[in-house]
Write an enzyme that holds these catalytic residues in place. Structure first.
Site, mmCIF file in Angstrom:
data_model
loop_
_atom_site.group_PDB
_atom_site.id
_atom_site.type_symbol
_atom_site.label_atom_id
_atom_site.label_comp_id
_atom_site.label_asym_id
_atom_site.label_seq_id
_atom_site.Cartn_x
_atom_site.Cartn_y
_atom_site.Cartn_z
ATOM 1 N N LYS A 147 21.150 -4.546 37.356
ATOM 2 C CA LYS A 147 20.170 -5.246 36.509
ATOM 3 C C LYS A 147 19.500 -4.301 35.516
ATOM 4 C CE LYS A 147 19.427 -9.045 39.617
ATOM 5 N NZ LYS A 147 18.828 -10.365 39.535
ATOM 6 N N ASN B 270 12.865 -23.525 45.728
ATOM 7 C CA ASN B 270 12.897 -22.679 46.927
ATOM 8 C C ASN B 270 11.490 -22.528 47.484
ATOM 9 O OD1 ASN B 270 11.641 -20.228 45.681
ATOM 10 N ND2 ASN B 270 13.417 -20.449 44.346
ATOM 11 N N PRO C 121 19.911 -18.203 33.506
ATOM 12 C CA PRO C 121 19.815 -16.854 32.943
ATOM 13 C C PRO C 121 19.149 -15.920 33.939
ATOM 14 C CG PRO C 121 18.172 -18.308 31.954
ATOM 15 C CD PRO C 121 19.058 -19.172 32.812
#
Ligand code: CTP
Length: 410
Positions: free
Chosen positions: A344, A211, A307
């Site tokens: 998270k 990216n 992950p």
């Protein structure tokens, strides 16, 4: 944390560049904060600001000439550097940067810098082609490797009418960097781990998924935490940035490597996950370059989920005391970021809105973030990525300095 520069002394070297006028404001900020400042004006600097303005603002003699009998008997170039706690070069032209790298002693400024035994902070300012020239980039890398700190440059319109990277940082940002330098090291004794840059997920020996992350924000955070005294490990994907001075930098490519390096850096007190981790990786990394197959349909790329490093750290048995993530959202910024914070299990999120202009965030020097915690949302307004990093280091310091509930009860 006191922000006054009382009892602090700085030597400011103003070299040639249109940004020299901004150094007058820097002198004013240092004086207003109670600091003592002496200035050296190079021949180039004198083309842009006058010794009289510099003397009037600094309320000190301005030094311009290596061979001035009067100045040398009264002060001398060695004393000029010895009596300062910090030497600042702002603006630092391409020429003075090259001279420092090569150890030239051609005039009062370069001789003083060569004889200096004090920390040096430089604020480069030049045309964007000069800044991007490999000669300048190599010089900056060499200076940073010697422990000389740099602030900026930033991107924007230039006095020459062109646009690009090369504008001197704003006086307020340079002043913030000076303040950070003078603070006692409030994060001394704390260990921090920071992730930065993109990850790169290989498809075959020559192709990959990645990216646009530049790593600027993550690297700036690692530098700021180091300046605040933390022992910092930076785990970085591939970026075109030098390793920040004084920071233990580990280079990785894939998300799996990044996670492994993060777990090896535990225990840590603080984790800041600024990396743009690729959410997916190809299920297969071919040993050989995947060939075109004539008229057959192109190969499909099967992906597996990577992950989640932030989530893993936040749920780890060696969980850092403070786990901070980033969130790039295209809509409903605060709601989505708050949900992400909970999902998270992290303590804080720095969220920014990315829309049609989202490409601009990547590689840009400015950032507009919101700090989101379980109880509060703060709008930090647009500021440079360095300023975001310094503010985050300040917030972390304030948070860690607060007595914990059980400490307060004792
Ligand atoms: N992050 C991570 N590991 C991943 C994905 C993200 O550590 N595999 C971290 C990033 O470093 C960032 C935070 O998670 O601090 C949020 O990243 P973001 O891309 O905004 O969130 P995603 O989890 O990818 O969620 P979504 O794309 O659905 O918004």
């Amino acid at each position: 944390m006191s922000k006054t520069l009382k009892d602090k002394s700085a030597l400011l070297i103003i070299s040639g560049g249109i940004a020299a006028y901004k150094s007058l404001e820097l002198i004013r900020l240092i004086k207003k904060s109670g600091g003592h400042i002496r200035c050296i004006l190079t021949k180039g600097g004198e083309q842009f600001v006058t010794p009289l303005s510099v003397a009037a603002l600094s309320e000190e003699t301005v030094y311009t000439d290596l061979w001035s009998l009067k100045d040398e008997t009264e002060m001398g170039h060695i004393r000029l550097s010895r009596e300062a706690d910090l030497i600042i070069v702002a603006p630092a032209s391409a020429n003075i940067i090259a001279q420092i790298v090569h150890g030239n002693a051609e005039d009062l400024a370069t001789t003083t810098l060569l004889a200096a035994d004090k920390p040096i902070l430089i604020a480069p300012a030049m045309n964007h082609m000069m800044w991007n020239n490999p000669a300048t980039q190599d010089n900056i890398t060499a200076l940073q490797a010697r422990g000389i700190e740099t602030i900026g440059p930033t991107e924007g319109d230039m006095a020459c009418g062109e646009h690009g990277m090369g504008r001197m940082s704003e006086p307020e940002d340079i002043f913030a960097a000076i303040n950070a330098f003078f603070f006692e090291k409030p994060l001394e004794g704390y260990k921090a781990l920071v992730t930065s840059g993109p990850t790169l997920e290989p498809l075959d020996p020559v192709r990959f998924i990645s990216n646009r992350s530049s790593g600027k924000q993550g690297h700036a955070i690692a530098s700021a935490l180091h300046k605040f005294g933390a022992d910092v490990t930076l785990i970085s994907g591939p970026v075109a940035l030098p390793d920040p001075a004084g920071v233990n930098t580990i280079h990785v490519e894939t998300a799996a490597e990044m996670l492994k390096a993060c777990e090896s850096a535990l225990p840590a007190n603080i984790a800041v996950c600024a990396a743009a981790v690729s959410d997916w990786a190809p299920t297969q990394n071919a040993d050989h370059k995947i060939k075109k197959r004539g008229d057959e349909t192109p190969p499909a790329i099967a992906l597996k989920e990577n992950p989640d490093i932030l989530k893993t750290l936040a749920s780890h048995k060696q969980r850092p005391q403070l786990v901070i993530g980033f969130a790039a959202e295209t809509e409903n910024l605060t709601e989505n970021a708050a949900a992400k914070l909970a999902r998270k299990n992290c303590d804080w999120l720095l969220a920014n809105l990315v829309g049609q202009d989202d490409k601009k965030i990547f590689g840009e020097d400015q950032n507009h973030v919101y700090l989101i915690t379980s109880s509060d949302t703060q709008d930090w307004r647009p500021m440079s990525k360095q300023a975001v990093a310094t503010k985050l280091a300040e917030e972390i310091t304030n948070h860690l300095e607060q007595p914990k509930v059980q400490d307060a009860a004792e």
